[in-house]
Scaffold this motif. Structure first.
Motif, PDB file in Angstrom:
ATOM      1  N   ARG A   1      -3.251   5.167  13.140  1.00 51.98           N
ATOM      2  CA  ARG A   1      -3.115   5.961  11.926  1.00 51.98           C
ATOM      3  C   ARG A   1      -3.848   5.331  10.751  1.00 51.98           C
ATOM      4  O   ARG A   1      -4.103   5.971   9.750  1.00 51.98           O
ATOM      5  CB  ARG A   1      -1.645   6.135  11.558  1.00 51.98           C
ATOM      6  N   GLY A   2      -4.115   3.995  10.864  1.00 50.58           N
ATOM      7  CA  GLY A   2      -4.736   3.303   9.738  1.00 50.58           C
ATOM      8  C   GLY A   2      -3.759   3.080   8.607  1.00 50.58           C
ATOM      9  O   GLY A   2      -4.168   2.944   7.451  1.00 50.58           O
ATOM     10  N   ASP A   3      -2.450   3.050   8.944  1.00 49.68           N
ATOM     11  CA  ASP A   3      -1.399   2.879   7.950  1.00 49.68           C
ATOM     12  C   ASP A   3      -1.157   1.383   7.772  1.00 49.68           C
ATOM     13  O   ASP A   3      -0.533   0.722   8.615  1.00 49.68           O
ATOM     14  CB  ASP A   3      -0.141   3.602   8.419  1.00 49.68           C
ATOM     15  N   ALA A   4      -1.658   0.804   6.690  1.00 44.14           N
ATOM     16  CA  ALA A   4      -1.533  -0.635   6.455  1.00 44.14           C
ATOM     17  C   ALA A   4      -0.101  -1.032   6.219  1.00 44.14           C
ATOM     18  O   ALA A   4       0.358  -2.097   6.667  1.00 44.14           O
ATOM     19  CB  ALA A   4      -2.419  -1.049   5.268  1.00 44.14           C
ATOM     20  N   ALA A   5       0.673  -0.188   5.528  1.00 47.39           N
ATOM     21  CA  ALA A   5       2.078  -0.535   5.243  1.00 47.39           C
ATOM     22  C   ALA A   5       2.882  -0.576   6.535  1.00 47.39           C
ATOM     23  O   ALA A   5       3.690  -1.483   6.768  1.00 47.39           O
ATOM     24  CB  ALA A   5       2.685   0.478   4.265  1.00 47.39           C
ATOM     25  N   ALA A   6       2.666   0.458   7.387  1.00 50.08           N
ATOM     26  CA  ALA A   6       3.387   0.457   8.664  1.00 50.08           C
ATOM     27  C   ALA A   6       2.955  -0.725   9.520  1.00 50.08           C
ATOM     28  O   ALA A   6       3.755  -1.329  10.251  1.00 50.08           O
ATOM     29  CB  ALA A   6       3.138   1.784   9.398  1.00 50.08           C
TER      30      ALA A   6
ATOM     31  N   GLU B   1       0.272   2.113  17.234  1.00 48.26           N
ATOM     32  CA  GLU B   1       0.421   3.348  16.462  1.00 48.26           C
ATOM     33  C   GLU B   1      -0.015   3.154  15.005  1.00 48.26           C
ATOM     34  O   GLU B   1      -0.807   3.961  14.479  1.00 48.26           O
ATOM     35  CB  GLU B   1       1.858   3.850  16.524  1.00 48.26           C
ATOM     36  N   PRO B   2       0.463   2.113  14.298  1.00 44.84           N
ATOM     37  CA  PRO B   2      -0.022   1.934  12.916  1.00 44.84           C
ATOM     38  C   PRO B   2      -1.540   1.738  12.859  1.00 44.84           C
ATOM     39  O   PRO B   2      -2.186   2.208  11.905  1.00 44.84           O
ATOM     40  CB  PRO B   2       0.707   0.680  12.444  1.00 44.84           C
TER      41      PRO B   2
END
Length: 470
Positions: free
Chosen positions: A67-72, A63-64
């Protein structure tokens, strides 16, 4: 050195030692092979476990990554590193397709074992460290936009490796102990199996020394091959004992026969000069007033007594196995003729001598002298009154000595001729047949030319002996 020492070791020690060492080495090698096989299987299980781990990690990071969410993504990786049950991670790496996109959680990379991705090998799925205490698992992860990210995890197996090494050491000690016990049992069984063979060897060794004691068969199970072997060995020992006793009895009989033949031969040889001596005594009584007759009679008596002494001495020497050798001289021929002259005079037979020995001939004089004495005496006895006996002595072109004795009798029977030529008589006396055998041992040739009703000529050819050459 070792091979010579091993060859000198008794088989009673070699076979049990070989059996024990073979069982020990086989047991240790088998167990160690099983340990190595289990270790390789453990590595394959670890590879499969790493793949399962990446499956779970991919699910947590999917999932991260979408989304490309580095923090997640970092938080999920941190949570994976924090929750360690069964598998311990040293380092997690997520390589994003963006330039420089790399998320790392965990310890610093090992200088000797970096991730395969960092070495430009993104297709490697499993790679163990040189010491086997860690391994990299790696997998490509497809993003929704078609790009590919690479997940890599360095897993720590040091505790499992230490447990496996401790187990291997413990198994090695147990294996050595059990293998030593198995080797000892094998050696004892081999020793017990060799016991009948060693008993056979012992019995045969005693038989070689003349002891034919039967083998002990009480401890051998009845009906087995070993029992049949021991039974056959006992039978052989009994037969050998009987044969040995028979051989001793036969040897005693042969000894008695030899002594009887020796006595008869000595009597025969002593009788020959005695006949001449008795004739000489009769001549001395009848013509004792003549000084020349007395001198000749005393000379003949002296030579006759010396001949008897010589026969006795040579008999003792032959009986003891030592005979003094000397060359044949003309004096030996003259003595034989003088000793036989009275016998020839009584029978009115002419003794004719042709040839002589200008120098001693290299052959044993004793058997030649005895042969001449017997041959001439037999020729005188076979020749009728008024006849002649001829003795010819001379050398041949090949260096051999030629002796011929020819009578004017009625011929020699065929059986007697074969007996004389073949020297078939046995014994250790000095009779005619034994003397002929001694001449044959001197490499002499004995020939008989005779026909019924005609004269007989006996020929002796003797080669010179090197050990008697001047």
């Amino acid at each position: 050195m070792i091979l010579r020492l091993w060859n000198s070791t008794p088989i009673a020690l070699q076979m049990p030692l070989l059996a024990g060492v073979s069982v020990f080495l086989a047991a240790v090698a088998t167990t160690q092979l099983a340990t190595v096989t289990l270790g390789r299987e453990a590595l394959r299980d670890a590879a499969r476990l790493g793949a399962v781990y990446l499956d779970g990690l991919s699910s947590a990071l999917a999932e991260p990554l979408r989304r490309g969410d580095a923090a997640a993504l970092r938080a999920a990786m941190q949570a994976a590193m924090t929750f360690q049950e069964g598998i311990r991670e040293r380092r997690l790496e997520v390589a994003l397709p963006d330039a420089g996109g790399l998320v790392v959680i965990g310890t610093e990379p090992h200088a000797m074992h970096p991730s395969p991705r960092s070495l430009g090998r993104p297709d490697i799925a499993w790679e163990a460290s040189p010491d086997g205490r860690s391994a990299w698992v790696q997998r490509a992860f497809a993003l929704p936009d078609g790009r590919t990210a690479i997940l890599a995890a360095e897993l720590d197996f040091s505790e499992a490796v230490e447990r496996r090494e401790r187990l291997a050491r413990w198994l090695l000690g147990l294996d050595v102990a059990l293998a030593a016990m198995a080797g000892l049992v094998a050696a004892l069984l081999a020793r017990r199996a060799l016991a009948p063979l060693l008993a056979v060897v012992g019995v045969i060794g005693r038989a070689g020394g003349g002891d034919f004691t039967l083998a002990a068969t009480a401890a051998v199970p009845a009906g087995t091959e070993v029992a049949r072997l021991m039974s056959a060995l006992d039978l052989m020992m009994a037969r050998l004992d009987e044969r040995e006793q028979l051989a001793r009895r036969l040897a005693e009989r042969d000894r008695a026969a030899e002594l009887g033949e020796l006595a008869a031969t000595v009597a025969h040889e002593v009788r020959n000069p005695l006949a001449g001596m008795l004739t000489t005594i009769d001549s001395a009584r009848r013509f004792g007033d003549d000084a020349q007759v007395r001198v000749e009679s005393l000379d003949l008596l002296e030579r006759g007594l010396r001949q008897i002494q010589h026969v006795v001495d040579e008999t003792l020497l032959a009986y003891r196995g030592t005979v003094e050798l000397r060359r044949l001289e003309q004096a030996d021929i003259d003595d034989v003729l003088r000793l036989l002259a009275p016998e020839a005079a009584i029978r009115r037979v002419l003794l004719h001598h042709e040839g002589s020995l200008p120098e001693p001939f290299a052959t044993d004089a004793i058997p030649v002298r005895q042969a001449l004495l017997n041959l001439l005496l037999n020729a005188i006895q076979a020749t009728p009154r008024g006849g002649a006996v001829r003795l010819r002595i001379g050398g041949e072109a090949d260096g051999r000595l030629l002796i011929e004795v020819e009578d004017q009798g009625a011929g020699m029977p065929e059986a007697q001729r074969r007996h004389l030529e073949g020297a078939e008589a046995s014994g250790s006396g000095l009779g005619l047949s034994v003397v002929m055998r001694e001449l044959a041992r001197l490499d002499g040739e004995i020939g008989v030319d005779t026909q019924p009703g005609r004269a007989t000529r006996i020929t002796i050819r003797l080669p010179p002996r090197r050990d008697l050459a001047p």
